[in-house]
Design a protein around this motif. Structure first.
Motif, PDB file in Angstrom:
ATOM      1  N   UNK A   5     -17.871 -37.044   1.893  1.00 55.15           N
ATOM      2  CA  UNK A   5     -16.506 -37.242   2.387  1.00 55.15           C
ATOM      3  C   UNK A   5     -15.648 -38.047   1.412  1.00 55.15           C
ATOM      4  N   UNK A   6     -16.285 -38.912   0.624  1.00 56.09           N
ATOM      5  CA  UNK A   6     -15.524 -39.606  -0.426  1.00 56.09           C
ATOM      6  C   UNK A   6     -15.053 -38.578  -1.462  1.00 56.09           C
ATOM      7  N   UNK A  44     -23.822 -38.230   3.440  1.00 50.05           N
ATOM      8  CA  UNK A  44     -22.692 -37.839   4.294  1.00 50.05           C
ATOM      9  C   UNK A  44     -21.417 -38.562   3.891  1.00 50.05           C
ATOM     10  N   UNK A  45     -21.554 -39.819   3.525  1.00 55.97           N
ATOM     11  CA  UNK A  45     -20.389 -40.601   3.114  1.00 55.97           C
ATOM     12  C   UNK A  45     -19.945 -40.192   1.707  1.00 55.97           C
ATOM     13  N   UNK A  75     -29.787 -41.290  -0.135  1.00 56.51           N
ATOM     14  CA  UNK A  75     -28.764 -42.014  -0.891  1.00 56.51           C
ATOM     15  C   UNK A  75     -28.366 -41.267  -2.169  1.00 56.51           C
ATOM     16  N   UNK A 132     -30.086 -38.806   5.574  1.00 60.26           N
ATOM     17  CA  UNK A 132     -29.626 -40.146   5.195  1.00 60.26           C
ATOM     18  C   UNK A 132     -29.925 -40.478   3.738  1.00 60.26           C
ATOM     19  N   UNK A 159     -28.129 -44.151  -5.407  1.00 61.95           N
ATOM     20  CA  UNK A 159     -28.986 -45.248  -4.967  1.00 61.95           C
ATOM     21  C   UNK A 159     -28.446 -46.086  -3.824  1.00 61.95           C
ATOM     22  N   UNK A 160     -27.217 -45.840  -3.363  1.00 59.01           N
ATOM     23  CA  UNK A 160     -26.686 -46.686  -2.277  1.00 59.01           C
ATOM     24  C   UNK A 160     -25.775 -45.958  -1.290  1.00 59.01           C
ATOM     25  N   UNK A 161     -25.269 -44.794  -1.681  1.00 60.09           N
ATOM     26  CA  UNK A 161     -24.251 -44.134  -0.855  1.00 60.09           C
ATOM     27  C   UNK A 161     -24.915 -43.025  -0.027  1.00 60.09           C
ATOM     28  N   UNK A 162     -24.933 -43.163   1.317  1.00 63.07           N
ATOM     29  CA  UNK A 162     -25.515 -42.088   2.129  1.00 63.07           C
ATOM     30  C   UNK A 162     -24.798 -40.761   1.829  1.00 63.07           C
TER      31      UNK A 162
END
Lengths: 88, 568
Positions: A47-48, A43-44, A35, A33, A38-41
């Motif tokens: 995929x972005x 995994x996300x 970041x 998990x 500083x804010x984007x996990x």
């Protein structure tokens, strides 16, 4: 573009597409998990970035594997008999 | 009340746009159905993106992320960026060529010609309508769920029976659905497909922009981008799920819960040490939890179980679901009638980017909401509840809500119009002959059918008003994905026969309905260890199509020459 160029372009695009399908299954950091920025996990974030890569692959496909022959086929004159269907 | 005024102003703006496009309407049925083949690259992108990203994208993705976490993005958004673009390229351009060459407007016209069968059209028509209806439903359900919380308190003496007591006086879902259907019908009636394309473009820009604005304001209310990530729910050392923060509306800022507020617990208590301090909405391996839920009307506390994260097999097999774009009637129609093949180029490149711009903020908001909202809140209401809680300004809330409505309505219009086009061309005119009706009568028939579909959708939406928007959309996509082998075989396999096509369609629908029924008609459902039904429906359809084609008579030489020009 010659047939050989087009054929190798298609092979490259298909290869990249299959690679992307494999990369999409990013099991390696499902439990992470952390970041990014500083804010984007993570995994996300991955995929972005994957979405950006999809856009790039689309650009490569258009440059290297565009179906010029199909375009030419569609643009040639069509007889009325051929257009018997549709055309509301 | 100011929120409602802004929303009403937005709806009036849409009606004005419909009126403007009606002035460009040439009065012919061809113009009404396909805008005289004048849809170029930008309108095509906005129309395709706007129609594929309905309430599902904004309301559904936020709700699903609230339920299952950030895996929602990989599950639907990033894989759609890859698969959709591939389908546009491999299927869309080839269909455009046949539409351009032979004048097809609808997918039924194409399939009838390719498979040399009139009956195939009569089999496909009710199936297409059946599968589109859930997609329309989620728009109306999503709109209702969005408007009620943000207008709470506006009419406390008129709307006295809210979905939950906190939303007393909010515009009820039945009225929102009625207004949304009325506005969409009005501009589709006035401008036909050109009106729908303009409205789609306008609304897609509005919802993308407003989505970003909403994100900025929510981040600001959460104390900045670096702090927002800390808000999501957390697991403690003793296996409780807690919320570390609450939003203090008076101060307009986050406040720390001391001690953290428990909202549930891990069901696998032996994993508490391993998962201590993990924010489960930011990881993806499944975790079974039990949440507390307070009945808003009786105040009684009960519990319910939920799985956070996503089973890996579900994640893999979800890649079948975006294949649905290959069989969506309105996209098929866009492909057959696009201005030129080059019109596809922008869509192939920009579609994954547009998905990213909309979905990343929504998925983050949904995950953050896990730390602020009660876990029992209906998932479709998560986005609007976050807006209501964190963005205090009623005008801004109204603008942001208009953005959500824009996403919803930009899907409804194309679908309504497409259904009218298919019914008129493939059923009425196909049976009676084109000469029997004047252009005016043809447009009237299409409009009458559209009204019928709208009424049916509205009634069903009121009946299924608490359905999960995300799950219902997945069932719609699964049905179209199950039909995907049909279009691939039609375009790339010369040996595909009429009988094979029938077998593929019937197998797809029998298996789809079997699982749809098992899901309780629209709930979340996986087979065995996590396989999504779309994968099984797809395989059943492909096997039936191939097997039956191989044992039946091949298509005529004329048909092969017509649809496989490279082999002629």
């Amino acid at each position: 573009m010659s047939t050989t160029e087009s054929s190798s372009g298609k092979t490259l695009v298909w290869g990249l597409f299959l690679l992307m399908l494999v990369l999409h299954q990013d099991k390696w950091w499902w439990d992470d998990g952390t970041f990014v920025f500083g804010f984007l996990p993570i995994g996300l974030a991955f995929h972005a970035a994957f979405s950006l890569a999809c856009a790039a692959l689309g650009w490569v496909a258009i440059k290297m594997a565009w179906p010029h022959d199909l375009e030419a086929f569609a643009e040639t004159e069509t007889t009325a008999a051929e257009k018997e269907e549709g055309s509301s | 009340m100011s929120t409602l005024v802004v929303i009403v102003c937005y709806l009036c703006l849409l009606l004005a746009l419909g009126f403007y496009s009606s002035r460009l309407f040439r009065g012919t049925s061809k113009d009404y159905f396909v805008a005289s083949h004048s849809i170029g690259p930008f309108l095509l992108l906005m129309s395709v993106f706007g129609t594929t990203m309905t309430a599902f994208a904004l309301v559904g993705s936020t709700g699903k992320s609230f339920e299952r976490g950030i895996g929602t993005y990989g599950l639907m958004a990033s894989i759609s960026g890859l698969v959709h673009a591939a389908v546009f390229f491999i299927i869309g351009i080839r269909l455009w060529a046949f539409g351009k060459k032979y004048g097809y407007v609808t997918q039924i016209q194409f399939f009838r010609a390719r498979f040399e069968s009139d009956g195939l059209g009569y089999l496909l028509f009710p199936i297409l309508v059946l599968l589109v209806v859930p997609y329309l439903l989620i728009g109306i359900i999503g709109a209702g769920k969005t408007i009620e919380p943000v207008t709470a308190g506006a009419f406390p003496t008129i709307f006295t029976d809210p979905s939950i007591p906190a939303w007393l006086g909010g515009v009820p879902p039945w009225l929102t659905g009625l207004v949304v259907c009325g506005v969409v019908l009005a501009y589709v009636f006035m401008g036909g497909s050109r009106g729908a394309a303009y409205a789609n473009t306008f609304q897609t820009i509005v919802f993308m922009f407003m989505g970003l604005v909403a994100f900025v304001f929510i981040v600001k209310a959460l104390g900045g981008i670096d702090n927002a990530g800390n808000v999501a729910a957390r697991i403690t050392e003793d296996g409780k799920i807690v919320q570390d923060f609450r939003f203090d509306k008076k101060a307009g800022a986050l406040a720390k819960n001391v001690p953290p507020k428990p909202i549930g617990r891990l069901l696998e208590s032996d994993r508490a040490n391993e998962l201590a301090n993990v924010q489960p909405h930011f990881t993806r391996t499944p975790i079974d939890v039990e949440f507390n839920k307070k009945n808003p009307k009786t105040g009684k506390i009960s519990s319910f179980e939920r799985q956070l994260g996503i089973p890996f097999l579900t994640f893999i097999t979800y890649l079948f679901i975006p294949l649905s774009v290959g069989m969506f009637p309105h996209l098929f129609q866009h492909w057959l009638t696009a201005k030129s093949a080059k019109a596809f180029r922008l869509t192939v490149i920009a579609h994954p980017l547009c998905i990213m711009v909309v979905w990343v903020p929504c998925v983050l908001i949904g995950a953050w909401a896990s730390g602020l909202l009660p876990p029992g809140i209906p998932p479709p209401a998560v986005l609007s509840a976050m807006l209501k809680l964190l963005v205090g300004d009623p005008i801004l809330t109204g603008l942001l809500t208009a953005g959500v409505l824009a996403a919803i309505m930009s899907s409804l219009d194309s679908q309504f119009l497409c259904m009218g086009t298919i019914f008129t061309n493939d059923i009425v005119l196909h049976r009676a002959g084109k000469e029997k009706y004047s252009d005016k009568q043809i447009i009237f028939i299409a409009r009458a059918f559209i009204v019928g579909i709208v009424v049916l959708t509205y009634v069903l939406a009121m009946w299924a008003k608490d359905a999960n928007v995300f799950d219902l959309a997945i069932w719609c996509f699964s049905g179209f994905a199950a039909l995907f082998p049909l279009v691939v075989a039609a375009l790339y396999w010369k040996r595909a026969t009429k009988e094979g096509a029938y077998a593929g369609i019937i197998a797809a629908m029998v298996v789809w309905f079997y699982y749809f029924r098992l899901s309780g008609y629209g709930g979340e459902y996986v087979v065995g260890p996590g396989i999504v039904p779309a994968a099984i429906c797809f395989v059943a359809s492909a096997v039936a199509l191939v097997a039956v084609s191989l044992v039946t008579k091949p298509p005529s030489k004329e048909t092969i020459d017509k649809f496989f020009p490279d082999a002629a």
